[in-house]
Design an enzyme around this catalytic site. Structure first.
Site, PDB file in Angstrom:
ATOM      1  N   ASP A 196       0.796  -1.236   0.000  1.00  0.00           N
ATOM      2  CA  ASP A 196       0.000   0.000   0.000  1.00  0.00           C
ATOM      3  C   ASP A 196       0.829   1.288   0.000  1.00  0.00           C
ATOM      4  O   ASP A 196       0.292   2.358   0.210  1.00  0.00           O
ATOM      5  CB  ASP A 196      -0.971   0.051   1.194  1.00  0.00           C
ATOM      6  CG  ASP A 196      -1.966  -1.087   1.145  1.00  0.00           C
ATOM      7  OD1 ASP A 196      -2.260  -1.549   0.023  1.00  0.00           O
ATOM      8  OD2 ASP A 196      -2.437  -1.502   2.217  1.00  0.00           O
ATOM      9  N   LYS A 202       2.659   9.970  -1.076  1.00  0.00           N
ATOM     10  CA  LYS A 202       1.391  10.397  -0.445  1.00  0.00           C
ATOM     11  C   LYS A 202       1.569  11.686   0.366  1.00  0.00           C
ATOM     12  O   LYS A 202       0.982  11.850   1.443  1.00  0.00           O
ATOM     13  CB  LYS A 202       0.810   9.275   0.432  1.00  0.00           C
ATOM     14  CG  LYS A 202       0.674   7.959  -0.347  1.00  0.00           C
ATOM     15  CD  LYS A 202      -0.234   6.949   0.319  1.00  0.00           C
ATOM     16  CE  LYS A 202      -0.264   5.675  -0.516  1.00  0.00           C
ATOM     17  NZ  LYS A 202      -1.088   4.618   0.014  1.00  0.00           N
ATOM     18  N   SER A 222      18.670 -43.911   7.771  1.00  0.00           N
ATOM     19  CA  SER A 222      19.026 -42.973   6.699  1.00  0.00           C
ATOM     20  C   SER A 222      17.806 -42.556   5.873  1.00  0.00           C
ATOM     21  O   SER A 222      17.635 -42.981   4.732  1.00  0.00           O
ATOM     22  CB  SER A 222      20.130 -43.530   5.800  1.00  0.00           C
ATOM     23  OG  SER A 222      19.886 -44.865   5.424  1.00  0.00           O
TER      24      SER A 222
END
Lengths: 305, 641
Positions: free
Chosen positions: B29, B162, B536
């Site tokens: 945002d 902004k 193993s």
């Protein structure tokens, strides 16, 4: 105006070197590589780079053309000239099953035609020859989902692309490890723009199909696009008339699906000049791309180049 | 300001100029995709047909915007991204102005997609880092800056976005910019430029803002056009060999891309990691031979004498060769879905060389958000560790800071083929080159002959209680009776001694198998027939064990007993305890067992007597292990060398 420090290599030199590096990685790392050859300008550049990468040796991989049987006649003539040069093997694959079914872009529409004669045909060819790496001429500037794709792009045994879990790719160190049946698609022109391609064609004097240059051609206007009546299979719709117009093509494909642009650009310099002034994108002329916005992503997931 | 159409003369001029590759990164945002979309729009790079699609999509997805455009839709390309409104993978965009061409990689900001951000950062010279003026610096800002620094980006542009939502307040901007400069310096970013922007309206993006007259610097586009992002090039000549070109008997050339310095015909070079030297005879390209070539060029080099050079070797300046080592310290960014386990073998690719390698130790991991150094026994997805790597062979390398091509590497998982890490090499450890193999005259073959046998490792794998040790024991007894020299290396017994310090976590299991394999290898070298009985559970480690031995010296025996059958037998009562939660990491219950895909011997133990299986196996072995007795001495043709 600031003076730049002298640069040893131009932008095109850098792009060329990067592409050559990619070709060599493919040849050195895969058992059965192939270069997809679609006859267009990007393929012309790709072929030129292929030859350069391995000079003075002959290219260590064949070309593959997936022929939908609906290409422009001038494209096929150009392809046959390339094959006649003899330094590189040109394989041609046609989906014969599709031909028997009479699949045609004019009667079945762009989507069915592309699925059967291009995507399916490509998969058939890759399986037939057991290619484990297929080099293509796609560029990231062409389309949004291409912009996301890696240079070495992994495909599973069903030829599918998974855009959500691509292998990370660092520097120019490519992971070429795959299992039997899996493959990669490789895009040496990823970082080239349409303009770079034309400037390079001009600089290197690379032959391209004459359809890129403007001249009077027989076309009809259909849904806002200029479609060329290239052979006698062309179906004229009611109230359509064939007119001679001065046109050229920005991209090449199947002729009933490829829109021409009105233009008088008949030389490379004029094409470059026209493009610098253009306000529309390259793939605008392609009927198959006019589907919903993300359709290329879907087609690519299914195995389209 | 250069917007709109570009004339042809400008195009050819920009072609001669250097390209700028940069990335954009920011938090969720922050408006990153919007900023980039706006940048493309302001540079005049959005064609009319794309603009029409953008207008249509903006209306469809954001009725609330009215006629305004959502510029982020220009860059988010995948269906999932458009639906979720986030960036998942890097998108590459190409644009140019009259002054410069740009490739921009739009990178995802979410921590889970860090590997994709790092992918974008690896080929960039500059990063544009975005922050939201209302939120200031966030954890993500720190992480993004750290990843940029780690991948070698030395120049950052901080865009404080902004600004309209904080009333274009200079004090807000100044505080963020000051704080960021301190942070970036901490993280090794040499150069920071800051600017205030409003992405949707393009203020200080393509044109200067009239609302922020207090800012008198360039707008973003001007800044990107004018910045000097020249990366210091490595000075010493280096070229990894990609491809050996031999079209006919008369031509032999080494093709590759020069990754450092310059080379001229006549120069003396060395082929590394070896020590062979030669002079450059020709520098071949399709456009004609060159007198000299430099970093970034793809060429084919011909040498003045025949050498044994192949793909993966590095051709370097003879007077200034690259360091050669088989151990080094490095930063690793782990990107595998499965954790990184120390001592597990991965394929390391550096330049054009591939070599088996393992992380020998994790010195510490780095918290990517705080850069705190933490202790670690393994690395998880998106974690960064400072590690010591060890390789099966020596390589020519450089530190990542000196030469990214010979200092940057990837790790590939040998089972899945996934790219699981990228690494940035720091320096080599001296100890490796000082420890050399001591030659001994009596070898494995001689030792085996004096016992009348071909040495062999029989590796029994399978679940706990599958019958491995029972069968191995019966086989050993039978071989012993027949006069063979054997040893049974039992997984449980080994844990009382050499592996006393190891538990049952994945990390410890990997190390457990590694040590057992090494011990078995020594015993085979001593001429013995070794029977190893150990669960193993991992394919990767069984493969590494096999690779220690010569062809035909290792036989994987899969004792295939269904879990239900093992649980029913439960001779040691372990399954009962595991089911009750008293034992953790128990194979088959809460730890995985990866079945062998193609064992040399597959024993289906269900419904079969152990004696019968052991007899079958012994019969099969006898033909292979018998060798003529040779008790005289080692004076045979093979050992005379």
């Amino acid at each position: 105006m600031t003076t730049q420090s002298p640069q040893r290599h131009s932008h095109l030199d850098d792009l060329e070197a990067e592409s050559i590096h990619i070709f060599r990685e493919v040849a050195a790392s895969f058992q059965h590589p192939v270069m997809l050859y679609s006859i267009g300008k990007d393929s012309s550049v790709l072929l030129h780079l292929l030859r350069k990468a391995f000079f003075p040796a002959r290219p260590p991989m064949p070309l593959l053309h997936v022929d939908t049987t609906w290409k422009f006649r001038e494209m096929i003539a150009f392809r046959d000239e390339v094959a006649a040069a003899g330094d590189v093997e040109v394989l041609v694959h046609i989906n014969e099953e599709g031909v028997r079914q009479g699949i045609s872009p004019q009667t079945h529409g762009a989507t069915v035609h592309t699925d059967v004669m291009k995507t399916l045909a490509l998969k058939q060819a890759l399986d037939k020859y057991r290619f484990d790496a297929a080099i293509g001429g796609a560029r990231r500037d062409e389309e949004k989902s291409r912009a996301k794709e890696r240079i070495f792009s992994f495909r599973n045994a069903q030829h599918r692309w998974d855009p959500k879990s691509q292998r990370p790719e660092f520097w120019h160190t490519y992971n070429t490890h795959i299992r039997k049946g899996e493959s990669v698609r490789v895009f040496p022109l990823s970082n080239w723009t349409e303009m770079d391609v034309w400037l390079y064609i001009q600089r290197e004097n690379i032959p391209v199909v004459p359809l890129y240059f403007a001249k009077p051609r027989p076309v009809v206007e259909r849904d806002g696009a200029l479609i060329m009546a290239d052979d006698d299979r062309f179906l004229l719709q009611p109230d359509e008339t064939v007119q001679m117009r001065e046109v050229r093509f920005r991209t090449l494909g199947c002729y009933p699906l490829t829109g021409a642009v009105e233009s008088s650009a008949s030389t490379l310099a004029e094409i470059i000049d026209e493009m610098a002034r253009s306000r529309s994108s390259e793939r605008q002329g392609r009927v198959i791309d006019q589907d919903p916005s993300a359709s290329m992503e879907r087609k690519k997931q299914e195995g389209y180049f | 300001m250069a917007t709109g159409t570009v004339t042809p003369t400008e195009v050819s001029a920009s072609n001669a100029k250097r390209l700028l590759r940069f990335i954009t990164c920011g938090s969720v945002d922050d408006g990153k995709s919007t900023l980039l979309g706006r940048l493309l729009y302001d540079a005049g790079m959005v064609p009319e047909d794309q603009l029409a699609v953008l207008t249509r999509d903006s209306r469809k997805l954001h009725a609330e915007l009215g006629d305004k455009l959502d510029f982020s839709l220009l860059t988010d390309g995948l269906d999932a991204e458009r639906q979720q409104g986030i960036t998942i993978d890097v998108a590459y965009r190409y644009f140019h102005t009259a002054r410069r061409s740009f490739i921009v990689a739009d990178c995802p900001g979410h921590e889970q997609y860090t590997r994709n951000m790092a992918t974008g950062a690896s080929n960039a010279e500059l990063a544009v880092v975005l922050v939201d003026a209302r939120k200031g610096l966030l954890t993500q800002t720190r992480r993004h800056t750290y990843i940029c620094g780690l991948l070698g980006i030395r120049q950052v542009v901080l865009a404080v976005n902004k600004m309209d939502l904080v009333g274009y307040d200079q004090a807000v901007y100044d505080a963020i910019a000051d704080e960021y400069c301190v942070l970036a310096k901490d993280l090794g970013i040499a150069r920071v430029q800051c600017l205030p922007v409003v992405a949707p309206t393009g203020e200080n993006v393509g044109t200067r803002s009239s609302c922020m007259t207090w800012y008198d610097g360039p707008c973003l586009l001007e800044l990107l056009e004018s910045t000097d992002a020249t990366i210091a090039q490595a000075d010493d000549f280096r070229m990894p060999v990609q491809w050996v070109s031999r079209p006919d008997q008369s031509f032999r050339g080494y093709a590759g891309t020069i990754c450092g310095g310059r080379v001229t015909c006549g120069d003396e070079v060395i082929v590394q990691p070896g020590v062979q030297r030669a002079r450059i005879e020709r520098i071949v390209t399709a456009s004609g031979d060159l007198l000299s070539a430099s970093s970034g060029q793809a060429v084919t080099l011909c040498l003045d004498r025949e050498l044994d050079a192949s793909r993966g070797d590095v051709i370097a300046a003879a007077l200034r060769p690259a360091p050669v080592a088989d151990q080094f310290n490095c930063h690793l960014l782990w990107m595998g879905d499965a954790v990184l386990l120390p001592n597990r073998t991965y394929v390391l690719k550096i330049g054009t060389r591939e070599v088996n390698a393992r992380v020998m130790s994790i010195k510490h991991k780095v918290d990517v958000n705080t850069q705190a150094k933490l202790a670690a026994r393994h690395l998880e997805l998106n974690e960064v560790g400072y590690c010591t790597m060890g390789m099966d062979g020596a390589i020519a390398f450089e530190s990542f800071a000196t030469n990214p091509t010979l200092g940057g590497f990837i790790l590939i998982d040998r089972q899945s083929n996934a790219t699981v890490a990228c690494g940035m090499l720091d320096y080599a450890l001296g100890r490796s080159s000082n420890v050399q193999w001591q030659h001994v005259d009596i070898d494995k073959v001689v030792r085996g002959r004096s016992k009348g046998q071909h040495p062999l490792c029989l590796w029994f794998t399978g679940l706990s209680g599958a019958g491995k040790s029972t069968i191995a024991n019966l086989v050993e007894r039978r071989l012993h009776v027949l006069g063979y020299h054997t040893y049974l290396l039992d997984g449980d017994n080994v844990r009382h001694g050499i592996n006393k310090d190891l538990g049952f976590t994945p990390e410890d299991r990997v190390e457990n198998i590694r040590r057992i394999a090494e011990v078995a290898h020594l015993m085979v070298d001593a001429g013995l027939i070794v029977l190893v009985s150990v669960i193993s559970p991992y394919r990767s480690e069984r493969r590494s064990a096999r690779e220690l031995f010569a062809e035909g010296e290792f036989m994987e025996v899969f004792v295939d007993t269904p879990l239900e059958e093992c649980e029913r037998r439960d001779a040691k009562g372990l399954y009962q305890k595991a089911r009750a939660g008293l034992i953790r990491n128990f194979t088959g219950i809460d730890a995985p067992y990866e079945r062998p895909e193609s064992p040399d011997v597959h024993l289906h133990s269900s419904g079969q007597h152990a004696e019968h299986l052991a007899e079958q196996l012994t019969e099969r072995l006898l033909a292979g292990i018998a060798a003529p007795h040779d008790v005289v001495d080692g004076d045979t043709e093979e050992s005379a060398e």
